[in-house]
Design a protein around this motif. Structure first.
Motif, PDB file in Angstrom:
ATOM      1  N   ALA A 118      10.870  18.180  -2.839  1.00  0.00           N
ATOM      2  CA  ALA A 118       9.428  17.998  -3.011  1.00  0.00           C
ATOM      3  C   ALA A 118       9.089  16.527  -3.246  1.00  0.00           C
ATOM      4  O   ALA A 118       8.104  16.009  -2.703  1.00  0.00           O
ATOM      5  N   GLY A 119       9.905  15.851  -4.029  1.00  0.00           N
ATOM      6  CA  GLY A 119       9.677  14.434  -4.281  1.00  0.00           C
ATOM      7  C   GLY A 119       9.821  13.587  -3.031  1.00  0.00           C
ATOM      8  O   GLY A 119       9.010  12.701  -2.770  1.00  0.00           O
ATOM      9  N   LEU A 120      10.829  13.875  -2.241  1.00  0.00           N
ATOM     10  CA  LEU A 120      11.025  13.141  -0.991  1.00  0.00           C
ATOM     11  C   LEU A 120       9.880  13.417  -0.024  1.00  0.00           C
ATOM     12  O   LEU A 120       9.399  12.502   0.655  1.00  0.00           O
ATOM     13  N   GLY A 121       9.421  14.659   0.036  1.00  0.00           N
ATOM     14  CA  GLY A 121       8.291  14.991   0.901  1.00  0.00           C
ATOM     15  C   GLY A 121       7.029  14.256   0.486  1.00  0.00           C
ATOM     16  O   GLY A 121       6.273  13.763   1.327  1.00  0.00           O
ATOM     17  N   ALA A 122       6.783  14.181  -0.817  1.00  0.00           N
ATOM     18  CA  ALA A 122       5.613  13.453  -1.306  1.00  0.00           C
ATOM     19  C   ALA A 122       5.727  11.964  -1.007  1.00  0.00           C
ATOM     20  O   ALA A 122       4.738  11.315  -0.642  1.00  0.00           O
ATOM     21  N   TYR A 123       6.907  11.419  -1.130  1.00  0.00           N
ATOM     22  CA  TYR A 123       7.125   9.998  -0.835  1.00  0.00           C
ATOM     23  C   TYR A 123       6.870   9.709   0.638  1.00  0.00           C
ATOM     24  O   TYR A 123       6.181   8.749   0.990  1.00  0.00           O
ATOM     25  N   ILE A 124       7.397  10.555   1.518  1.00  0.00           N
ATOM     26  CA  ILE A 124       7.196  10.365   2.951  1.00  0.00           C
ATOM     27  C   ILE A 124       5.727  10.514   3.308  1.00  0.00           C
ATOM     28  O   ILE A 124       5.191   9.756   4.125  1.00  0.00           O
ATOM     29  N   SER A 125       5.054  11.481   2.691  1.00  0.00           N
ATOM     30  CA  SER A 125       3.627  11.664   2.931  1.00  0.00           C
ATOM     31  C   SER A 125       2.849  10.413   2.516  1.00  0.00           C
ATOM     32  O   SER A 125       1.933   9.987   3.216  1.00  0.00           O
ATOM     33  N   ARG A 139       0.561   8.018   4.894  1.00  0.00           N
ATOM     34  CA  ARG A 139      -0.822   7.698   4.570  1.00  0.00           C
ATOM     35  C   ARG A 139      -1.032   6.183   4.537  1.00  0.00           C
ATOM     36  O   ARG A 139      -2.027   5.664   5.040  1.00  0.00           O
ATOM     37  N   LYS A 140      -0.074   5.477   3.958  1.00  0.00           N
ATOM     38  CA  LYS A 140      -0.170   4.020   3.869  1.00  0.00           C
ATOM     39  C   LYS A 140      -0.110   3.392   5.259  1.00  0.00           C
ATOM     40  O   LYS A 140      -0.861   2.463   5.556  1.00  0.00           O
ATOM     41  N   ALA A 141       0.754   3.911   6.128  1.00  0.00           N
ATOM     42  CA  ALA A 141       0.859   3.385   7.489  1.00  0.00           C
ATOM     43  C   ALA A 141      -0.418   3.659   8.278  1.00  0.00           C
ATOM     44  O   ALA A 141      -0.871   2.804   9.048  1.00  0.00           O
ATOM     45  N   ALA A 142      -1.010   4.841   8.085  1.00  0.00           N
ATOM     46  CA  ALA A 142      -2.250   5.159   8.784  1.00  0.00           C
ATOM     47  C   ALA A 142      -3.388   4.260   8.306  1.00  0.00           C
ATOM     48  O   ALA A 142      -4.251   3.867   9.088  1.00  0.00           O
TER      49      ALA A 142
END
Length: 53
Positions: A26-33, A37-40
């Motif tokens: 869950a932590g890795l998924g939140a980090y990737i998300s 978001r930052k890249a977008a």
């Protein structure tokens, strides 16, 4: 030496490892998300010039 672990201790160990796996996933998924978001927000690129390859 004979190791006599109770079934409850074994189950508790598996449960702890399972929960740790769920939390890390869950932590890795939140980090990737967050990275997506930052890249977008930056327009889909990192702001660095293209490498020319």
């Amino acid at each position: 030496m004979i190791n006599n672990n109770s079934p409850l201790e074994t189950l508790a160990a598996f449960a702890i490892v399972f929960v740790a796996g769920v939390v890390s996933t869950a932590g890795l998924g939140a980090y990737i998300s967050g990275l997506r978001r930052k890249a977008a927000a930056q327009g889909g690129h990192s702001g660095h010039p293209p490498s020319g390859r």
